[in-house]
Write a protein that holds these residues in place. Structure first.
Motif, PDB file in Angstrom:
ATOM      1  N   UNK A 156       0.690  -1.100   0.030  1.00 55.05           N
ATOM      2  CA  UNK A 156       0.045   0.076  -0.283  1.00 55.05           C
ATOM      3  C   UNK A 156       0.657   1.225   0.095  1.00 55.05           C
ATOM      4  N   UNK A 157       1.899   0.997  -0.037  1.00 55.34           N
ATOM      5  CA  UNK A 157       2.983   2.294  -0.002  1.00 55.34           C
ATOM      6  C   UNK A 157       3.066   3.027  -1.142  1.00 55.34           C
ATOM      7  N   UNK A 158       3.006   4.240  -1.145  1.00 54.60           N
ATOM      8  CA  UNK A 158       2.835   5.135  -2.308  1.00 54.60           C
ATOM      9  C   UNK A 158       4.006   5.776  -2.484  1.00 54.60           C
ATOM     10  N   UNK A 159       4.914   6.199  -3.403  1.00 60.89           N
ATOM     11  CA  UNK A 159       6.062   6.510  -3.369  1.00 60.89           C
ATOM     12  C   UNK A 159       6.005   8.132  -3.974  1.00 60.89           C
ATOM     13  N   UNK A 160       5.773   9.138  -3.425  1.00 59.85           N
ATOM     14  CA  UNK A 160       5.854  10.235  -3.993  1.00 59.85           C
ATOM     15  C   UNK A 160       4.530  10.407  -5.034  1.00 59.85           C
ATOM     16  N   UNK A 161       3.401   9.863  -4.585  1.00 55.36           N
ATOM     17  CA  UNK A 161       2.207   9.895  -5.322  1.00 55.36           C
ATOM     18  C   UNK A 161       2.168   8.908  -6.344  1.00 55.36           C
ATOM     19  N   UNK A 162       3.080   7.845  -6.422  1.00 55.21           N
ATOM     20  CA  UNK A 162       3.252   6.856  -7.481  1.00 55.21           C
ATOM     21  C   UNK A 162       2.744   5.624  -6.802  1.00 55.21           C
ATOM     22  N   UNK A 163       1.615   4.922  -7.054  1.00 57.35           N
ATOM     23  CA  UNK A 163       1.071   3.596  -6.593  1.00 57.35           C
ATOM     24  C   UNK A 163       2.303   2.821  -6.919  1.00 57.35           C
ATOM     25  N   UNK A 192      10.115   9.493 -15.368  1.00 56.70           N
ATOM     26  CA  UNK A 192       9.727   8.946 -14.309  1.00 56.70           C
ATOM     27  C   UNK A 192      10.566   9.530 -13.184  1.00 56.70           C
ATOM     28  N   UNK A 193      10.805  10.763 -13.333  1.00 60.69           N
ATOM     29  CA  UNK A 193      11.305  11.450 -11.965  1.00 60.69           C
ATOM     30  C   UNK A 193      10.256  11.789 -11.036  1.00 60.69           C
ATOM     31  N   UNK A 194      10.275  11.064  -9.759  1.00 61.98           N
ATOM     32  CA  UNK A 194       9.221  11.228  -8.872  1.00 61.98           C
ATOM     33  C   UNK A 194       9.478  12.309  -7.646  1.00 61.98           C
ATOM     34  N   UNK A 195      10.784  12.548  -7.565  1.00 59.02           N
ATOM     35  CA  UNK A 195      11.521  13.652  -6.625  1.00 59.02           C
ATOM     36  C   UNK A 195      12.382  14.659  -7.394  1.00 59.02           C
ATOM     37  N   UNK A 196      11.984  15.738  -7.313  1.00 60.24           N
ATOM     38  CA  UNK A 196      13.012  16.789  -7.955  1.00 60.24           C
ATOM     39  C   UNK A 196      13.305  17.562  -7.154  1.00 60.24           C
ATOM     40  N   UNK A 197      14.793  17.771  -6.878  1.00 66.26           N
ATOM     41  CA  UNK A 197      15.161  18.983  -5.780  1.00 66.26           C
ATOM     42  C   UNK A 197      16.331  19.683  -6.433  1.00 66.26           C
ATOM     43  N   UNK A 198      16.637  20.847  -5.673  1.00 65.74           N
ATOM     44  CA  UNK A 198      17.810  21.567  -5.981  1.00 65.74           C
ATOM     45  C   UNK A 198      19.031  20.935  -5.322  1.00 65.74           C
ATOM     46  N   UNK A 199      20.082  20.920  -5.533  1.00 65.94           N
ATOM     47  CA  UNK A 199      21.126  20.612  -4.674  1.00 65.94           C
ATOM     48  C   UNK A 199      21.614  21.636  -3.946  1.00 65.94           C
ATOM     49  N   UNK A 200      21.760  21.479  -2.600  1.00 61.32           N
ATOM     50  CA  UNK A 200      21.822  22.248  -1.314  1.00 61.32           C
ATOM     51  C   UNK A 200      22.685  23.241  -1.655  1.00 61.32           C
ATOM     52  N   UNK A 201      24.017  22.694  -2.485  1.00 53.24           N
ATOM     53  CA  UNK A 201      25.268  23.465  -2.565  1.00 53.24           C
ATOM     54  C   UNK A 201      24.674  25.001  -3.440  1.00 53.24           C
ATOM     55  N   UNK A 232      13.622   2.799 -14.443  1.00 53.53           N
ATOM     56  CA  UNK A 232      13.550   3.207 -12.990  1.00 53.53           C
ATOM     57  C   UNK A 232      12.962   4.245 -12.596  1.00 53.53           C
ATOM     58  N   UNK A 233      12.636   4.233 -11.284  1.00 44.86           N
ATOM     59  CA  UNK A 233      11.889   5.253 -10.427  1.00 44.86           C
ATOM     60  C   UNK A 233      13.019   6.218 -10.230  1.00 44.86           C
ATOM     61  N   UNK A 234      12.924   7.620 -10.342  1.00 43.94           N
ATOM     62  CA  UNK A 234      14.115   8.485 -10.221  1.00 43.94           C
ATOM     63  C   UNK A 234      13.918   9.527  -9.165  1.00 43.94           C
ATOM     64  N   UNK A 235      14.946   9.800  -8.291  1.00 45.75           N
ATOM     65  CA  UNK A 235      15.138  10.951  -7.582  1.00 45.75           C
ATOM     66  C   UNK A 235      16.113  11.875  -8.058  1.00 45.75           C
ATOM     67  N   UNK A 294      11.797  22.737 -12.706  1.00 43.65           N
ATOM     68  CA  UNK A 294      11.172  21.366 -12.422  1.00 43.65           C
ATOM     69  C   UNK A 294      10.424  20.852 -13.766  1.00 43.65           C
ATOM     70  N   UNK A 295       9.788  21.828 -14.426  1.00 42.36           N
ATOM     71  CA  UNK A 295       9.014  20.965 -15.825  1.00 42.36           C
ATOM     72  C   UNK A 295       9.919  20.608 -16.836  1.00 42.36           C
ATOM     73  N   UNK A 296      10.954  21.260 -16.864  1.00 45.52           N
ATOM     74  CA  UNK A 296      12.149  20.941 -17.752  1.00 45.52           C
ATOM     75  C   UNK A 296      12.692  19.581 -17.426  1.00 45.52           C
ATOM     76  N   UNK A 297      12.853  19.282 -16.276  1.00 47.83           N
ATOM     77  CA  UNK A 297      13.425  17.937 -15.815  1.00 47.83           C
ATOM     78  C   UNK A 297      12.386  16.900 -16.008  1.00 47.83           C
ATOM     79  N   UNK A 298      11.188  17.227 -15.383  1.00 49.43           N
ATOM     80  CA  UNK A 298      10.057  16.381 -15.786  1.00 49.43           C
ATOM     81  C   UNK A 298       9.877  16.126 -17.070  1.00 49.43           C
TER      82      UNK A 298
END
Length: 379
Positions: free
Chosen positions: A12-19, A323-332, A299-302, A314-318
């Motif tokens: 039942x775990x949903x990964x970033x909205x992905x069943x 299959x990118x479920x989690x998109x974030x900016x490098x903290x650096x 694969x499912x991607x972060x 974000x839209x460019x990456x998507x």
């Protein structure tokens, strides 16, 4: 006797909205195939069958069909984990016991209720202490059957667990010809977390030393931590790991089940059996140009983007990596600046938002312009 140990299915775990129902179904089918090939005398499922205490009908169907398939291969002991609904699991006991399926959902005030006994087809007797997840809040309440002193009533979680296990073992682990087993859903000191566990239930206050388990135990089958590992103790103390990575923090954990061969007078032999990994969880890092040259496969991607934040990134990456479920900016790339500036009360919302963008390394004119338009519209 031979034992198959598995845990932490998290159906039942949903990964970033992905069943992930299909992946969970495939993973459990792999567990069943291992059981069919190994032909164990006993199967232990050490908690967290579900990812939530209110599982969907689809999740329940997957879990109960898997248990039914496993039950046809061997006797089964199942305990509830911190994600499961213990009372709901206990409610099924009246139907399950007649099918060689032993369910334990809550810690009972009757120690004998946590002892499950049996005899293998080869004639070996076994005893299993089945201890579901016990929160700190109910640890003392579960020990009401003891006459505790004031100091004992305020002792640690580990002390309570040790006292409870001792009480059960004192009346049950007395046959020298029997294989003594313990299954529990908890954190043992020195164990490595898998990466996707619920933080509040793995903190130090919940950690117990391996010495809490009775010294005449032959094998301890644990659930709760998602990384397969064996810890030192009087006998093998083992986490089987999850048959499917639950979150991106577990992408390096190979899925597996554990096969144990134990006798009453020898040390248990532990063997890890890998499972097919299915669709992997991966983390990709780089600039947009670097990411465009990477092969994402199936694969499912972060995705960690090594570029300054800006509108539309974000839209460019998507678009580039569907299959990118989690998109974030490098903290650096998010250097926080603290320039001297007037007090907030003296500045307009537009200026404050501009400062916020600058502090977050997101000094993008398009985003600033959009905010100004929205602010003008609502004010």
């Amino acid at each position: 006797m031979k034992i198959l140990h598995t845990s932490d299915w998290h159906v039942g775990k949903v990964l970033k909205g992905q069943p992930r129902a299909e992946e969970q179904l495939t993973a459990l089918a792999s567990v069943i195939e291992v059981a069919r090939g190994e032909r164990p005398d006993l199967i232990i499922v050490a908690g967290d069958l579900f990812d939530t205490a209110a599982p969907t009908p689809e999740a329940q169907k997957i879990v109960y069909r898997a248990l039914a398939a496993l039950r046809r291969l061997a006797e089964i002991v199942v305990i509830a984990g911190n994600h499961d609904n213990g009372p709901a699991l206990d409610a099924l006991r009246v139907f399950a016991e007649s099918e060689n399926l032993h369910l334990r959902g809550r810690v009972s005030d009757k120690p004998a209720d946590h002892l499950i006994t049996g005899v293998t087809p080869g004639g070996e007797p076994w005893r299993c202490i089945a201890l579901p997840f016990l929160s700190q809040r109910y640890a003392v309440r579960a020990l009401d059957m003891f006459e505790l002193t004031q100091a004992e009533a305020h002792s640690t979680y580990a002390d309570h667990l040790s006292r409870l296990l001792e009480a059960i073992a004192a009346e049950s682990f007395t046959d020298p010809s029997a294989v003594n087993l313990v299954t529990a859903h908890l954190t043992v000191v020195g164990a490595a977390m898998g990466g996707g566990e619920r933080e509040a239930h793995t903190i130090l206050g919940y950690a117990v030393p391996s010495t809490v388990f009775p010294p005449n135990t032959h094998y301890v089958a644990l659930g709760h931590l998602h990384r397969a590992q064996t810890l030192p103790g009087h006998c093998p103390v083992r986490y089987s790991g999850s048959p499917l990575p639950v979150d991106f923090g577990e992408e390096e954990n190979p899925p597996s089940v554990t096969i144990v061969e134990a006798t009453a007078d020898t040390t248990a032999l532990v063997r890890e059996v890998p499972l097919p990994s299915g669709r992997r969880l991966r983390t990709l890092r780089g600039t947009l140009e670097q990411l465009s040259e990477m092969d994402p496969g199936d694969d499912w991607l972060r995705v960690v983007v090594s570029e300054k934040p800006r509108a539309g990134l974000r839209e460019q990456v998507q678009e580039m990596l569907p299959r990118a479920l989690d998109i974030r900016i490098d903290p650096a790339m998010l250097e926080t600046k603290h320039p001297d500036r007037p007090a907030r009360a003296e500045r307009s919302p537009v200026a404050l938002f501009a400062d916020y963008l600058a502090d977050r390394g997101h000094d993008d004119p398009a985003t600033q312009k959009l905010f100004e338009e929205l602010y003008q519209e609502v004010s």
